[in-house]
Design a protein around this motif. Structure first.
Motif, PDB file in Angstrom:
ATOM      1  N   MET A  59      31.673  19.723  45.932  1.00 24.85           N
ATOM      2  CA  MET A  59      32.485  19.444  44.795  1.00 24.85           C
ATOM      3  C   MET A  59      31.836  18.438  43.853  1.00 24.85           C
ATOM      4  N   PRO A  60      31.167  17.406  44.333  1.00 21.00           N
ATOM      5  CA  PRO A  60      30.545  16.451  43.408  1.00 21.00           C
ATOM      6  C   PRO A  60      29.542  17.105  42.450  1.00 21.00           C
ATOM      7  N   ALA A  61      28.783  18.070  42.928  1.00 22.14           N
ATOM      8  CA  ALA A  61      27.805  18.736  42.053  1.00 22.14           C
ATOM      9  C   ALA A  61      28.504  19.513  40.944  1.00 22.14           C
ATOM     10  N   VAL A  62      29.610  20.137  41.271  1.00 18.48           N
ATOM     11  CA  VAL A  62      30.365  20.877  40.256  1.00 18.48           C
ATOM     12  C   VAL A  62      30.933  19.915  39.219  1.00 18.48           C
ATOM     13  N   VAL A  63      31.501  18.818  39.674  1.00 20.45           N
ATOM     14  CA  VAL A  63      32.041  17.821  38.744  1.00 20.45           C
ATOM     15  C   VAL A  63      30.917  17.297  37.850  1.00 20.45           C
ATOM     16  N   ASP A  64      29.790  16.971  38.436  1.00 22.35           N
ATOM     17  CA  ASP A  64      28.667  16.460  37.643  1.00 22.35           C
ATOM     18  C   ASP A  64      28.235  17.457  36.566  1.00 22.35           C
ATOM     19  N   SER A  65      28.193  18.729  36.928  1.00 19.62           N
ATOM     20  CA  SER A  65      27.696  19.720  35.972  1.00 19.62           C
ATOM     21  C   SER A  65      28.725  20.102  34.910  1.00 19.62           C
ATOM     22  N   LEU A  66      29.998  19.902  35.181  1.00 27.09           N
ATOM     23  CA  LEU A  66      31.035  20.348  34.244  1.00 27.09           C
ATOM     24  C   LEU A  66      31.818  19.232  33.561  1.00 27.09           C
ATOM     25  N   GLU A  67      31.598  17.999  33.968  1.00 29.41           N
ATOM     26  CA  GLU A  67      32.464  16.932  33.455  1.00 29.41           C
ATOM     27  C   GLU A  67      32.327  16.685  31.960  1.00 29.41           C
ATOM     28  N   SER A  68      31.214  17.048  31.355  1.00 27.28           N
ATOM     29  CA  SER A  68      31.105  16.837  29.906  1.00 27.28           C
ATOM     30  C   SER A  68      32.133  17.682  29.163  1.00 27.28           C
ATOM     31  N   GLY A  69      32.424  18.844  29.648  1.00 31.23           N
ATOM     32  CA  GLY A  69      33.434  19.693  29.029  1.00 31.23           C
ATOM     33  C   GLY A  69      34.823  19.510  29.615  1.00 31.23           C
ATOM     34  N   TYR A  70      34.877  18.980  30.841  1.00 29.67           N
ATOM     35  CA  TYR A  70      36.145  18.800  31.548  1.00 29.67           C
ATOM     36  C   TYR A  70      36.195  17.404  32.172  1.00 29.67           C
ATOM     37  N   PRO A  71      36.371  16.373  31.367  1.00 30.17           N
ATOM     38  CA  PRO A  71      36.336  15.007  31.893  1.00 30.17           C
ATOM     39  C   PRO A  71      37.440  14.719  32.918  1.00 30.17           C
ATOM     40  N   GLU A  72      38.481  15.500  32.907  1.00 34.27           N
ATOM     41  CA  GLU A  72      39.569  15.293  33.868  1.00 34.27           C
ATOM     42  C   GLU A  72      39.140  15.609  35.307  1.00 34.27           C
ATOM     43  N   LEU A  73      38.043  16.340  35.465  1.00 37.11           N
ATOM     44  CA  LEU A  73      37.567  16.639  36.818  1.00 37.11           C
ATOM     45  C   LEU A  73      37.244  15.366  37.591  1.00 37.11           C
ATOM     46  N   ARG A  74      36.583  14.435  36.961  1.00 39.55           N
ATOM     47  CA  ARG A  74      36.208  13.185  37.631  1.00 39.55           C
ATOM     48  C   ARG A  74      37.471  12.424  38.045  1.00 39.55           C
ATOM     49  N   ARG A  75      38.451  12.376  37.150  1.00 37.90           N
ATOM     50  CA  ARG A  75      39.698  11.652  37.450  1.00 37.90           C
ATOM     51  C   ARG A  75      40.512  12.351  38.535  1.00 37.90           C
ATOM     52  N   SER A  76      40.344  13.645  38.671  1.00 39.42           N
ATOM     53  CA  SER A  76      41.138  14.413  39.637  1.00 39.42           C
ATOM     54  C   SER A  76      40.355  14.743  40.904  1.00 39.42           C
ATOM     55  N   GLY A  77      39.239  14.072  41.114  1.00 44.58           N
ATOM     56  CA  GLY A  77      38.358  14.387  42.237  1.00 44.58           C
ATOM     57  C   GLY A  77      39.041  14.375  43.593  1.00 44.58           C
ATOM     58  N   ALA A  78      39.850  13.362  43.863  1.00 43.25           N
ATOM     59  CA  ALA A  78      40.512  13.270  45.177  1.00 43.25           C
ATOM     60  C   ALA A  78      41.489  14.429  45.369  1.00 43.25           C
ATOM     61  N   ARG A  79      42.234  14.753  44.320  1.00 40.52           N
ATOM     62  CA  ARG A  79      43.197  15.847  44.407  1.00 40.52           C
ATOM     63  C   ARG A  79      42.477  17.191  44.589  1.00 40.52           C
ATOM     64  N   ILE A  80      41.373  17.371  43.884  1.00 39.09           N
ATOM     65  CA  ILE A  80      40.594  18.601  44.008  1.00 39.09           C
ATOM     66  C   ILE A  80      40.010  18.723  45.411  1.00 39.09           C
ATOM     67  N   ALA A  81      39.475  17.624  45.939  1.00 39.78           N
ATOM     68  CA  ALA A  81      38.905  17.638  47.288  1.00 39.78           C
ATOM     69  C   ALA A  81      39.960  17.982  48.325  1.00 39.78           C
ATOM     70  N   THR A  82      41.161  17.442  48.177  1.00 39.82           N
ATOM     71  CA  THR A  82      42.251  17.752  49.103  1.00 39.82           C
ATOM     72  C   THR A  82      42.610  19.228  49.028  1.00 39.82           C
ATOM     73  N   ALA A  83      42.711  19.754  47.818  1.00 41.02           N
ATOM     74  CA  ALA A  83      43.041  21.173  47.649  1.00 41.02           C
ATOM     75  C   ALA A  83      41.956  22.061  48.255  1.00 41.02           C
ATOM     76  N   LEU A  84      40.691  21.697  48.074  1.00 42.41           N
ATOM     77  CA  LEU A  84      39.598  22.475  48.662  1.00 42.41           C
ATOM     78  C   LEU A  84      39.654  22.462  50.186  1.00 42.41           C
ATOM     79  N   ARG A  85      39.927  21.288  50.769  1.00 43.76           N
ATOM     80  CA  ARG A  85      40.043  21.208  52.234  1.00 43.76           C
ATOM     81  C   ARG A  85      41.173  22.098  52.733  1.00 43.76           C
ATOM     82  N   GLN A  86      42.309  22.062  52.048  1.00 44.19           N
ATOM     83  CA  GLN A  86      43.438  22.897  52.450  1.00 44.19           C
ATOM     84  C   GLN A  86      43.096  24.383  52.353  1.00 44.19           C
TER      85      GLN A  86
END
Length: 76
Positions: free
Chosen positions: A1-28
């Motif tokens: 997930m960190p690599a995806v956030v790094d590559s897309l955050e310029s267009g989607y800055p909310e990814l960095r702020r939502s990292g914990a929530r995204i990681a939890t959803a991915l684990r689930q």
């Protein structure tokens, strides 16, 4: 997930702020996939064992549909 956030955050800055929530959803999602895979493999193993016991090597259409419908496994 960190690599995806790094590559897309310029267009989607909310990814960095939502990292914990995204990681939890991915684990689930991974856990759900693992359970589905285990259930599907057990079902497929049972169907194969039954086909071998009958000495016809055939998994019927109804059983194949049930396998696909419940686990998304596809016999071809």
């Amino acid at each position: 997930m960190p690599a995806v956030v790094d590559s897309l955050e310029s267009g989607y800055p909310e990814l960095r702020r939502s990292g914990a929530r995204i990681a939890t959803a991915l684990r689930q999602e991974e856990q759900t996939f693992d359970r589905t895979l285990e259930r599907g493999m057990a079902m497929l193993d049972r169907l194969i064992d039954e086909a071998v016991e009958r000495h016809d090597g055939v998994i019927g259409g109804e059983a194949a549909f049930a396998l696909h419908d419940t686990t998304a496994f596809r016999l071809s």
